[in-house]
Write a protein that holds these residues in place. Structure first.
Motif, PDB file in Angstrom:
ATOM      1  N   GLY A   1      83.813  60.163 -23.690  1.00 41.61           N
ATOM      2  CA  GLY A   1      84.659  60.690 -23.110  1.00 41.61           C
ATOM      3  C   GLY A   1      84.172  62.024 -22.781  1.00 41.61           C
ATOM      4  N   GLY A   2      84.571  62.612 -22.280  1.00 42.93           N
ATOM      5  CA  GLY A   2      84.631  63.763 -21.490  1.00 42.93           C
ATOM      6  C   GLY A   2      84.328  64.650 -22.626  1.00 42.93           C
ATOM      7  N   VAL A   3      86.162  64.629 -22.870  1.00 42.28           N
ATOM      8  CA  VAL A   3      86.667  65.746 -23.924  1.00 42.28           C
ATOM      9  C   VAL A   3      86.328  65.578 -24.712  1.00 42.28           C
ATOM     10  N   GLY A   4      86.094  63.996 -25.467  1.00 45.46           N
ATOM     11  CA  GLY A   4      85.567  63.515 -26.341  1.00 45.46           C
ATOM     12  C   GLY A   4      84.002  63.930 -27.099  1.00 45.46           C
TER      13      GLY A   4
ATOM     14  N   ASP B   1      92.553  64.514 -31.006  1.00 42.12           N
ATOM     15  CA  ASP B   1      92.788  62.504 -30.161  1.00 42.12           C
ATOM     16  C   ASP B   1      93.045  63.405 -28.497  1.00 42.12           C
ATOM     17  N   THR B   2      92.238  62.002 -27.592  1.00 45.78           N
ATOM     18  CA  THR B   2      92.129  61.959 -26.121  1.00 45.78           C
ATOM     19  C   THR B   2      92.199  61.353 -25.486  1.00 45.78           C
ATOM     20  N   VAL B   3      93.379  60.012 -27.250  1.00 48.68           N
ATOM     21  CA  VAL B   3      93.701  59.022 -26.510  1.00 48.68           C
ATOM     22  C   VAL B   3      95.604  58.645 -26.197  1.00 48.68           C
ATOM     23  N   GLY B   4      96.454  59.026 -27.481  1.00 49.96           N
ATOM     24  CA  GLY B   4      97.992  59.616 -27.326  1.00 49.96           C
ATOM     25  C   GLY B   4      98.104  57.555 -27.949  1.00 49.96           C
TER      26      GLY B   4
ATOM     27  N   ALA C   1      96.800  67.867 -30.351  1.00 49.29           N
ATOM     28  CA  ALA C   1      96.289  66.606 -29.239  1.00 49.29           C
ATOM     29  C   ALA C   1      95.873  67.157 -27.913  1.00 49.29           C
ATOM     30  N   CYS C   2      95.351  66.724 -26.912  1.00 50.96           N
ATOM     31  CA  CYS C   2      95.326  66.978 -25.586  1.00 50.96           C
ATOM     32  C   CYS C   2      95.161  65.569 -24.816  1.00 50.96           C
ATOM     33  N   GLY C   3      95.561  64.735 -24.800  1.00 50.61           N
ATOM     34  CA  GLY C   3      95.506  63.341 -23.745  1.00 50.61           C
ATOM     35  C   GLY C   3      96.158  62.068 -24.182  1.00 50.61           C
ATOM     36  N   LEU C   4      96.079  61.513 -23.154  1.00 51.12           N
ATOM     37  CA  LEU C   4      96.726  60.342 -23.070  1.00 51.12           C
ATOM     38  C   LEU C   4      96.099  58.848 -22.513  1.00 51.12           C
TER      39      LEU C   4
END
Length: 328
Positions: free
Chosen positions: A160-163, A221-224, A243-246
């Motif tokens: 993904g984008g952040v990843g 982590d972008t997933v949560g 942690a920055c995403g969900l």
């Protein structure tokens, strides 16, 4: 009064509607700087707003889009004058304040930063909130005292984008990057960004053990949800996860075991309301440290007419890397 093109989300008893239409400048919100927008970008949050899959939008009608780059048209703010190239990320844009999928915005000058030296407007929006957030994650890990000699770093949602940006930044900083993805066909893409290992998303979505085998010293982590819980259970003694995403959910089905038995730290990373000094530090570093070739390899471009469809695709997990939206 002049009008301009904008993507407008509205809502009534029948549900949410999205259309590209003319918007009257007189209906812009309060602010001391008016910007002629040239580029925006597509983040997962933008996709949620465009599709209505989550309550991102807090007022209607709303122009979505949380990122922009453009040229100052008028300003009463002391830091900006007509013609200045500026960047804006977050601050409620596209949520509570009319956003970036428009040819013009009016915002508070305190939300803006100058376009970083060395970046074109297209590159700045290829980075966008996603890339800027990835840099904030790297900075959080560094402030925690973590360095590549401590062991590998895991990146979830790596395609993904952040990843994607996180993989590239961590690899450049010398980390052995483990990229987790649910799209095995993206393995070559991730290796091209600098990933040393690719693991299947399924390895991190099973039942969560209080403590599992130690595998990495750091993580982005972008997933949560269950993914983050598993990442924490596998983090080495004294390690940390930013942690920055969900994308996988807001819950965290973990225990206190990683924190009190291994001294693991969970570092929350917010990009929306980050102070200006931190923003400028992150943007300055990313302008210097992100390889332009790798940025180009992870970027595609759509027009304002195509952004609604692109928003649907990003929510469905069908978008790789970063998407620039050409406005003007």
């Amino acid at each position: 009064m002049s009008t301009f093109r904008a993507v407008v989300i509205d809502k009534n008893e029948a549900g949410q509607s999205v259309e590209l239409r003319s918007f009257d400048e007189a209906d812009l919100m309060d602010g001391d700087v008016t910007v002629r927008v040239t580029h925006s970008t597509l983040n997962y949050k933008d996709g949620l707003a465009l599709t209505g899959k989550a309550p991102v939008v807090r007022r209607f009608p709303m122009i979505p889009g949380v990122d922009l780059v453009g040229s100052v048209e008028t300003s009463s703010h002391p830091d900006f004058k007509p013609g200045d190239a500026v960047v804006l990320n977050g601050w409620g844009l596209g949520e509570t304040h009319l956003g970036a999928y428009a040819e013009k915005v009016r915002v508070k000058g305190d939300w803006l930063i100058p376009l970083p030296e060395g970046l074109t407007p297209h590159q700045a929006m290829a980075i966008g909130t996603a890339g800027y957030t990835a840099m904030l994650c790297l900075m959080a890990l560094e402030r925690h005292g973590l360095r590549p000699d401590r062991g590998p770093a895991i990146v979830t949602g790596a395609a993904g984008g952040v990843g994607s940006v996180a993989v590239a930044l961590l690899a450049r900083a010398g980390w052995h990057v483990v990229a987790s993805t649910g799209r095995p066909e993206e393995a070559d893409y991730l290796r091209g960004l600098g990933a040393a290992e690719i693991i299947e998303r399924g390895e991190l979505t099973g039942s969560v053990r209080p403590l599992a085998k130690e595998r990495w010293a750091a993580g982005v982590d972008t997933v949560g949800s269950t993914t983050l819980a598993n990442v924490l259970s596998m983090t080495r003694y004294g390690g940390a996860v930013a942690a920055c995403g969900l994308a996988g959910g807001m819950d965290l089905p973990s225990t206190v075991a990683p924190f009190i038995l291994r001294g693991v730290s969970l570092l929350g990373v917010d990009s929306v309301m980050a102070p200006k000094a931190l923003r400028m530090e992150a943007w300055d570093r990313i302008a210097r440290e992100l390889d332009p070739g790798k940025l180009a390899a992870m970027t595609s471009t759509v027009s304002l007419d195509e952004v609604t469809e692109a928003g649907r695709r990003i929510v469905e997990g069908k978008v790789r890397g970063r998407v620039v939206v050409e406005i003007g």
